[in-house]
Design an enzyme around this catalytic site. Structure first.
Site, PDB file in Angstrom:
ATOM      1  CD  GLU A 281      -9.346   5.030  -3.725  1.00  0.00           C
ATOM      2  OE1 GLU A 281      -8.613   4.309  -4.601  1.00  0.00           O
ATOM      3  OE2 GLU A 281      -9.053   4.540  -2.427  1.00  0.00           O
ATOM      4  CE  LYS A 340      -4.986   3.958  -6.008  1.00  0.00           C
ATOM      5  NZ  LYS A 340      -5.634   2.917  -5.572  1.00  0.00           N
ATOM      6  CB  CYS A 391      -6.100   4.819  -2.135  1.00  0.00           C
ATOM      7  SG  CYS A 391      -6.190   3.105  -1.250  1.00  0.00           S
TER       8      CYS A 391
END
Length: 557
Positions: A281, A340, A391
């Protein structure tokens, strides 16, 4: 319960940790002379303390964001922010437990008031299970979610985690609540003077033990199913763990180190013959545009080799940044992009920004605001459709389930946990283990500082990196198109729990009312002993009503 996740991993405790709270709630809720209102501080304190104990211990790693001096936040202010974050998310989790307790007690009291008799232990267990699973489903739709009861079993109890293939985390959470409830009700029955409960106490305890064994038996059967690994579905992947500390990540030193490490790692893996390489990430913390990457040594290396790269970087959406994973093909084309979906509160966006934006500075060096990706994204690659997660996405099973249902054949998880301790890294790994099992997919995890890993569909970790080290790794995974019941039907068991609870509630109410009002039904149910049962119920009802009247008179005085 707080000892069940990493770093303690005492997962067996989860199957009994709810028992003390359950017993206290039932005793407190049924004793009219001591507690007339469920809103009293004494009653609310029980589930609140239990919730703080679980969520507070399990989520203590959040304090690892301190110190944030590298973001320009003063040391004391950083400490205050870390304590606030930990306190808030702990109380948010404890609120779920408190709401569960209040609602459950309210339902029990309503049933007792209407029927003149408390619900049976079986019905109370059914209602409690449906209620807890429903609250977890509601909580998981928001942006503050990590510690479901199902999470207590990951990543140690792989057998029970396979129940997640049936109806996701709800299956495991429901199993834990039911077993705890049956044990608690058995203990209450052993300590009760009611003859009707004395007859069922052994059955309650036996049911808990038998159910625990059966559930693990089902999980073991799912766990032992052979994996089909045909050469046609094989995919060789590489992982680069860059190990760029957050303190230098966004300055020139960090950029140079990242550029050198990821370029060298890509070259070595490409020369080893991998098909695709996953990079963590925000490995390149700038906007991925043609102007920014044209003269990058990393981009030029991609053009020189034949390996696809999945790059963690920033994308753009209507003038704002997105935290993105981008597929870059060997010819330099941006093939696909996943943004995300679940942003970290305060770290990537400000909740209630119109109110808190003037008080809390965003804990990010970005000048533009990060925006969340759409929940219906798909992530195509030259090797087929993948399931992408960045994440914090890992904690939300529905994101992975939906992508698997849309044709995702393997999981790519990119993260940066550099600002946290090894405890959080292990818990994050445990989340991805659950997602791999639920979707029956291979998972590739690339993190900045650990733990990067390869996880197979059975939840076995075939390789895991060290913490805070630069590492590269190549491995073979297999694309899969299977669909578990969870992938096909979603959280269907939640409706099943409520159906069982409603049927049990109705039957219990009908049985009690019919027994008291009619002599026909008791005779059919209890034969020649129906009269004793009838008199027993009448006596219990009269005692209960007298206690109610006495308590109300005491309250008036």
């Amino acid at each position: 319960m707080g000892l069940t996740p990493a770093p303690f991993n005492a997962w067996p405790l989860a199957w009994i940790a709810l028992v003390p709270l359950w017993i206290l709630l039932v005793k407190t809720g049924e004793n009219s002379s001591r507690t007339q209102r469920i809103w009293q501080l004494k009653f609310l304190g029980l589930p609140l303390l239990w919730g703080i104990g679980y969520h507070g211990i399990a989520l203590f790693w959040i304090t690892g964001i301190h110190p944030m001096t590298w973001l320009g936040v003063p040391w004391l202010a950083s400490l205050a922010i870390a304590c606030f974050c930990w306190t808030f998310i702990t109380l948010w989790g404890a609120a779920l437990v408190t709401l569960w307790a209040v609602t459950l007690t309210g339902i029990n009291r309503l049933f007792t008031k209407v029927s003149g008799h408390p619900p049976s232990p079986w019905v109370r267990v059914a209602i409690a299970t449906a209620l807890w699973c429903s609250l977890e489903a509601i909580w998981s739709t928001g942006n503050l979610w990590w510690t479901a009861l199902a999470f207590t079993q990951s990543h140690q109890n792989l057998v029970i985690l396979h129940l997640g293939q049936l109806s996701g985390p709800t299956t495991i959470t429901g199993a834990i609540v039911i077993v705890n409830g049956l044990i608690a009700e058995a203990i209450l029955a052993f300590n009760s003077d009611r003859k009707s409960l004395n007859r069922t106490r052994g059955l309650l305890l036996a049911s808990a033990i038998i159910l625990f064994i059966i559930l693990h038996g089902i999980g073991l059967a799912l766990y032992n199913r052979p994996l089909s690994q045909s050469p046609e579905t094989a995919l060789t992947v590489g992982i680069i763990q860059g190990n760029i500390p957050n303190e230098i990540k966004f300055d020139s030193q960090g950029w140079r180190r990242a550029l050198q490490g990821y370029t060298t790692g890509y070259q070595e893996l490409a020369e080893a013959g991998v098909d695709g390489i996953l990079i963590p990430e925000t490995a390149f913390p700038y906007l991925w545009t043609e102007e920014n990457i044209r003269y990058s040594s990393f981009y030029q290396t991609i053009l020189d080799y034949e390996a696809t790269a999945w790059v963690g970087t920033f994308g753009s959406q209507e003038g704002n940044f997105t935290n993105s994973l981008i597929t870059v093909t060997p010819d330099g084309e941006t093939f696909s992009q996943y943004d995300k979906t679940k942003l970290v509160p305060l770290g990537e966006y400000i909740p209630f920004e119109k109110i808190l934006g003037k008080i809390v500075e965003r804990l990010s060096p970005l000048e533009a605001r990060l925006v969340a990706g759409k929940p219906d994204q798909v992530f195509d690659t030259p090797f087929g459709r993948a399931i992408a997660g960045i994440c914090y996405d890992s904690a939300f099973s529905e994101l992975f389930r939906r992508q698997a249902a849309a044709g995702g054949e393997f999981i790519l998880s990119a993260s940066n946990d550099a600002h946290y301790t090894a405890i959080m890294m292990e818990q994050h790994h445990a989340q991805d283990v659950m997602r791999a099992i639920e979707t029956d997919r291979w998972a590739v995890r690339a993190t900045n500082t650990g733990y990067s890993a390869i996880v197979n569909p059975q939840g076995k970790t075939l390789w895991i990196s060290e913490q805070n080290t630069y590492q590269i790794h190549a491995d073979t995974i297999y694309r899969r198109q299977t669909q578990t019941l969870y992938v096909r039907w979603g959280d269907w068991l939640l409706f099943g729990f409520w159906g069982i609870a409603a049927i049990g509630f109705g039957l219990d109410y009908w049985t009690v009312k019919s027994t008291v009002k009619s002599s026909v039904l008791p005779k059919m149910m209890y034969g020649n002993n129906w009269g004793n049962r009838y008199n027993h119920l009448l006596a219990e009802r009269e005692l209960y009503l007298k206690a109610e009247v006495k308590a109300q008179e005491s309250e008036i005085r």
